[in-house]
Design an enzyme around this catalytic site. Structure first.
Site, short mmCIF file in Angstrom:
data_model
loop_
_atom_site.label_atom_id
_atom_site.label_comp_id
_atom_site.label_asym_id
_atom_site.label_seq_id
_atom_site.Cartn_x
_atom_site.Cartn_y
_atom_site.Cartn_z
N ARG A 153 68.97 76.25 54.58
CA ARG A 153 68.56 76.04 53.46
C ARG A 153 67.30 74.67 52.95
O ARG A 153 66.92 74.24 53.69
CB ARG A 153 69.66 75.21 52.62
CG ARG A 153 70.38 76.10 51.57
CD ARG A 153 71.96 75.42 50.96
NE ARG A 153 71.96 74.51 49.80
CZ ARG A 153 72.67 73.70 49.35
NH1 ARG A 153 73.97 74.76 49.79
NH2 ARG A 153 72.65 72.85 48.54
N LYS B 27 82.20 70.52 48.85
CA LYS B 27 82.86 71.23 47.52
C LYS B 27 82.57 73.08 46.94
O LYS B 27 83.96 73.71 47.50
CB LYS B 27 81.49 71.23 46.24
CG LYS B 27 81.80 68.98 45.29
CD LYS B 27 80.61 69.19 44.50
CE LYS B 27 79.13 69.78 44.82
NZ LYS B 27 78.47 68.56 45.32
N ARG C 26 76.96 68.47 36.24
CA ARG C 26 76.62 67.15 37.07
C ARG C 26 75.28 66.82 36.08
O ARG C 26 74.80 65.81 36.37
CB ARG C 26 75.43 67.36 38.18
CG ARG C 26 74.31 68.54 38.28
CD ARG C 26 73.80 69.25 39.62
NE ARG C 26 74.78 70.29 40.10
CZ ARG C 26 74.04 69.94 41.23
NH1 ARG C 26 73.85 69.08 42.46
NH2 ARG C 26 74.78 71.41 42.42
N ARG D 2 74.03 70.91 58.52
CA ARG D 2 73.94 72.46 57.58
C ARG D 2 72.41 73.00 57.63
O ARG D 2 71.95 74.05 57.71
CB ARG D 2 74.39 72.16 55.92
CG ARG D 2 74.37 73.21 55.51
CD ARG D 2 74.90 73.20 53.89
NE ARG D 2 74.09 72.29 53.27
CZ ARG D 2 74.46 72.16 51.98
NH1 ARG D 2 76.18 72.70 51.84
NH2 ARG D 2 74.04 71.65 51.06
N ARG E 103 68.05 64.12 46.39
CA ARG E 103 69.28 64.82 45.35
C ARG E 103 70.53 64.14 45.63
O ARG E 103 71.45 63.95 44.49
CB ARG E 103 69.87 66.09 46.67
CG ARG E 103 69.04 67.62 46.29
CD ARG E 103 69.07 68.81 47.87
NE ARG E 103 70.45 68.97 47.81
CZ ARG E 103 71.16 68.80 48.63
NH1 ARG E 103 70.23 69.45 49.90
NH2 ARG E 103 72.09 70.09 49.16
#
Ligand code: ADP
Length: 199
Positions: free
Chosen positions: A134, A14, A89, A128, A145
């Site tokens: 992160r 996204k 969301r 990632r 998540r």
């Protein structure tokens, strides 16, 4: 004037697509995740409140998120369109957005669902985690998540489909290909690229 929303699981791309599309259509990309991360980095009051939720892979409470997005959408650059990434969301956030837009005589043009297989997104997030570090890309947090996404966010897809504004786009493949799929799908919905619209 284009009001778009990108929806899809974590790792669907996204953020990457939002930046490209925003540039193409000349609207600001508004990412609640980015706004929260910058608040955490700058140790603002909001950042301090949001951090624990983010690190755990939970949604930040609606009250905080809704207040943030209300302020952001009221800024001048969002007056003539925007691309929302990561908001709404939850069902409560949809209500908030509906109310905001109705209050300004506005509505969403299109909701783009980035469709990606869970195995693929888990693998992307694993990569990632290594590349960007992160704190919420840790494997168990990623799993959580995804659960939060299927419980709280995935149901919103049907809701937008019922309103007739949803388009589904395959998010697997090269970044450029996915962008092209989105712009094609938007063109079919009457949202032309600014270039071609003026020609
Ligand atoms: P992703 O969709 O890949 O998980 P985001 O950058 O969109 O990443 O979000 C990262 C985190 O920021 C979320 O796990 C959540 O804690 C918080 N967050 C972002 N957007 C929202 C939102 N609309 N409502 C609640 N929390 C949010």
């Amino acid at each position: 004037m284009t009001r778009l929303l990108l929806i899809g699981p974590p790792g669907a791309g996204k953020g990457t697509q939002a930046v490209r599309l925003a540039e193409t259509y000349g609207v600001p990309a508004i990412s609640t995740g980015d706004i929260f991360r910058s608040n955490v980095k700058n140790e603002t009051e909001l950042g301090k409140k949001a951090k624990a939720y983010m690190d755990a892979g939970d949604n930040v409470p609606d009250s905080l998120t809704n207040a943030l997005i209300r302020d952001r959408l009221a800024e001048q650059d969002a007056e003539h369109g925007f691309l929302l990434d990561g908001y709404p969301r939850t069902a409560d956030q949809v209500r908030e957005l509906d109310e905001f837009l109705a209050g300004h005589g506005q509505a969403l043009d299109v909701v783009v669902e980035l469709v990606a297989d869970p195995d693929v997104v888990v693998e992307r997030l694993r990569k990632r985690a290594v590349e960007q570090g992160r704190s919420d890309d840790d494997e168990s947090v990623v799993r959580h998540r995804l659960e939060v996404y299927s419980e709280q966010t995935a149901p919103l897809i049907d809701l937008y489909d019922g309103r007739g504004v949803l388009v589904k786009v395959d998010a697997i493949g090269a970044i450029d290909d996915v962008t092209a799929r989105i712009t094609t799908a938007l063109a079919e919905r009457g949202i032309a690229l600014p270039d071609t619209a003026t020609r």
